[in-house]
Design a protein around this motif. Sequence first.
Motif, PDB file in Angstrom:
ATOM      1  N   VAL A  23      -6.536   3.306  -5.809  1.00  0.00           N
ATOM      2  CA  VAL A  23      -6.767   3.991  -4.699  1.00  0.00           C
ATOM      3  C   VAL A  23      -5.504   4.660  -3.818  1.00  0.00           C
ATOM      4  O   VAL A  23      -4.499   3.598  -3.735  1.00  0.00           O
ATOM      5  CB  VAL A  23      -7.625   3.126  -3.479  1.00  0.00           C
ATOM      6  N   HIS A  24      -5.135   5.738  -3.772  1.00  0.00           N
ATOM      7  CA  HIS A  24      -3.894   6.262  -3.547  1.00  0.00           C
ATOM      8  C   HIS A  24      -3.924   6.173  -1.790  1.00  0.00           C
ATOM      9  O   HIS A  24      -4.706   6.070  -1.203  1.00  0.00           O
ATOM     10  CB  HIS A  24      -4.008   7.742  -3.901  1.00  0.00           C
ATOM     11  N   ARG A  29     -13.475   3.002   1.611  1.00  0.00           N
ATOM     12  CA  ARG A  29     -14.375   2.342   0.889  1.00  0.00           C
ATOM     13  C   ARG A  29     -15.305   3.026  -0.213  1.00  0.00           C
ATOM     14  O   ARG A  29     -15.474   2.503  -1.291  1.00  0.00           O
ATOM     15  CB  ARG A  29     -15.582   1.539   1.863  1.00  0.00           C
ATOM     16  N   VAL A  30     -15.249   4.420  -0.128  1.00  0.00           N
ATOM     17  CA  VAL A  30     -15.810   5.305  -0.923  1.00  0.00           C
ATOM     18  C   VAL A  30     -15.067   5.451  -2.061  1.00  0.00           C
ATOM     19  O   VAL A  30     -15.444   5.333  -3.357  1.00  0.00           O
ATOM     20  CB  VAL A  30     -16.008   6.754  -0.233  1.00  0.00           C
ATOM     21  N   GLU A  31     -13.582   5.269  -1.882  1.00  0.00           N
ATOM     22  CA  GLU A  31     -12.550   5.169  -2.878  1.00  0.00           C
ATOM     23  C   GLU A  31     -12.862   3.982  -3.992  1.00  0.00           C
ATOM     24  O   GLU A  31     -12.537   3.845  -4.962  1.00  0.00           O
ATOM     25  CB  GLU A  31     -11.258   5.520  -2.599  1.00  0.00           C
ATOM     26  N   ILE A  32     -12.970   2.898  -2.837  1.00  0.00           N
ATOM     27  CA  ILE A  32     -13.034   1.501  -3.939  1.00  0.00           C
ATOM     28  C   ILE A  32     -14.468   1.735  -4.637  1.00  0.00           C
ATOM     29  O   ILE A  32     -14.416   1.381  -5.907  1.00  0.00           O
ATOM     30  CB  ILE A  32     -13.366   0.390  -2.915  1.00  0.00           C
ATOM     31  N   ILE A  41      -5.970  -1.093  -8.114  1.00  0.00           N
ATOM     32  CA  ILE A  41      -4.690  -0.656  -7.685  1.00  0.00           C
ATOM     33  C   ILE A  41      -4.842  -0.097  -6.091  1.00  0.00           C
ATOM     34  O   ILE A  41      -5.700   0.866  -6.017  1.00  0.00           O
ATOM     35  CB  ILE A  41      -3.891  -0.015  -8.545  1.00  0.00           C
ATOM     36  N   PHE A  42      -4.397  -1.021  -5.075  1.00  0.00           N
ATOM     37  CA  PHE A  42      -4.612  -0.345  -3.792  1.00  0.00           C
ATOM     38  C   PHE A  42      -2.986  -0.293  -3.545  1.00  0.00           C
ATOM     39  O   PHE A  42      -2.120  -0.871  -3.385  1.00  0.00           O
ATOM     40  CB  PHE A  42      -4.882  -1.278  -2.924  1.00  0.00           C
ATOM     41  N   ASP A  43      -2.688   1.176  -3.041  1.00  0.00           N
ATOM     42  CA  ASP A  43      -1.281   1.706  -2.850  1.00  0.00           C
ATOM     43  C   ASP A  43      -1.183   1.876  -1.282  1.00  0.00           C
ATOM     44  O   ASP A  43      -1.868   2.660  -0.369  1.00  0.00           O
ATOM     45  CB  ASP A  43      -0.777   2.932  -3.324  1.00  0.00           C
ATOM     46  N   GLU A  44      -0.667   0.927  -0.390  1.00  0.00           N
ATOM     47  CA  GLU A  44      -0.351   0.706   0.839  1.00  0.00           C
ATOM     48  C   GLU A  44      -1.758   0.785   1.424  1.00  0.00           C
ATOM     49  O   GLU A  44      -1.783   1.781   2.404  1.00  0.00           O
ATOM     50  CB  GLU A  44       0.579   1.510   1.332  1.00  0.00           C
ATOM     51  N   PRO A  45      -2.898   0.108   1.366  1.00  0.00           N
ATOM     52  CA  PRO A  45      -4.334   0.528   1.690  1.00  0.00           C
ATOM     53  C   PRO A  45      -4.412   0.431   3.327  1.00  0.00           C
ATOM     54  O   PRO A  45      -5.220   0.944   4.009  1.00  0.00           O
ATOM     55  CB  PRO A  45      -5.103  -0.414   0.801  1.00  0.00           C
ATOM     56  N   THR A  46      -3.656  -0.493   4.071  1.00  0.00           N
ATOM     57  CA  THR A  46      -3.839  -0.932   5.364  1.00  0.00           C
ATOM     58  C   THR A  46      -3.116   0.014   6.284  1.00  0.00           C
ATOM     59  O   THR A  46      -3.182  -0.135   7.705  1.00  0.00           O
ATOM     60  CB  THR A  46      -3.456  -2.396   5.842  1.00  0.00           C
TER      61      THR A  46
END
Length: 506
Positions: A84-85, A148-151, A163-168
Amino acid sequence: MGDIVEMLDITKDFPGIRANDRVSVRVRKGSIHALLGENGAGKSTLMSILFGLYQPDSGRILVRGREVNISDPNVANALGIGMVHQHFKLVHNFTVTENIILGLEPRRGLVLDTAKAAARVAELSKLYGLDVDPNAKIEDISVSMQQRVEILKMLYRNAEILIFDEPTAVLTPQEIHELMAIMRRLTAEGKTILLITHKLKEIKAVADTCTVLRRGKLVGTVPVADASEAGLAQMMVGREVNFSVSKTKAQAGAVKLSIRDLCVRNAKGLLGVKHLSLDVRAGEIVGLCGIDGNGQSELIQAITGLVPVESGTILVGDRDISKLPVKARLDAGLGHIPEDRHRFGLVLDFRLDENMVFHRFQSRPFSRYGILNPVEISRYADRLISEFDVRSGEGVATPARSMSGGNQQKAIVAREIDRSPAVFVIAQPTRGLDVGAIEYIHQRIVEERDKGKAILLCSLELDEIMDVSDRIAVIYGGEIVGVVNADETEENELGLLMSGSLRKAE
Ligand SMILES: Nc1ncnc2c1ncn2[C@@H]1O[C@H](COP(=O)(O)OP(=O)(O)O)[C@@H](O)[C@H]1O
Ligand SMILES: [Mg+2]
């Protein structure tokens, strides 16, 4: 449990910079593994290599114990790796399901069955508690839902390593808590998560293991349970960090900036700021906090004269500046650190010293009778760059373009603070800066307050707002929905205000 991913001795060069320098990371199956580091430490590069977006110059990657060559993202997908970019890649006028199946080849001889896909999306959404409506259009759902759609897109492709890139960065505190719960459910179901972040709190809250990078190099990998926030910060920065901004209670005086019933149109021609009123007093810092896109940019640009005002007034002292050109507003006592330092802060083709006297080169001692005095200009610029520790290759003669973002920002901060305006509008002052520079700039902002300046601080970093401000004004949908004292509020309350679920009069 075994390691599902091993990245060994990974080196990656970009022109002029070694983004990863013999970095090794081993990730245990079913864990949440955080990658921590300052801006530019090489986190995204390392994960982009794992996702097949970049090829390493040297080093090896093992997935489930087997050496692999991840030549592109399709290979990564086939290995069960998803990412998830930072910026989502969704088509806005498509539905959730359409976005999720986009790019998947229908099986030979079969048409892609959207209804069946939607049922699978609903099932996955339920399993992981994502609460996503498969038939909603992307443009109608919140940023947190889009994430969440990306997830779901990764899960639909059976990804096991996420992989989550700076998701918050784009979420409210409540949404961050929900995302963490989702991450825990994902690992409970056997998924493995790689979480890029520079927020220590999040690591403490959710990660099992943390790998720290600094300037492309591996600093170390530690179990999170044994690490403190201060310890992690020290690994990240290479020295002890002073988190709390030291300041005394504000001694607020007269109102210096008064915004009355202000309306401003946004780029779409709609009212981005709606009948907004806000006062900032001498000797106080008012933090403007909100989720990106709720009118803060329009407000700041209207105050500083970058966009026209539709109606209402903006008083600096007792002068209405709302119709004045930019230069006249500066002369009336307004200072501005812009959020977009390239468009509004620096002239990139000019030298550093020329940028430092940008508003003042027509006055003494920088020019006399219309003739510039280069000696005075460089002497002045020299003083500022040493005082503010602006690092540039060739001193004051360095073209602004060739300086790093952090140093460009320090140059603007130095120039604006030194002008010493009565009212200071500061937007995203520390974006892209390292922790040391952040500490320094926060301290300077507080010093300006203590000299009696009225400061409006706009930031998307909630911690920055909470640490630096005396009062906090929350903006939602172009309106101020609450003004609270910084030492009487907490994250949860701000989150409710920021998401429009709470209103609070001053
Ligand atoms: N595509 C690229 N081309 C050139 N330099 C890059 C590229 N991507 C990243 N870099 C540089 O590599 C370094 C590491 O960047 P990055 O991996 O994005 O860091 P982080 O994600 O930790 O902030 C930075 O100095 C950055 O400017
Ligand atoms: Mg990054």
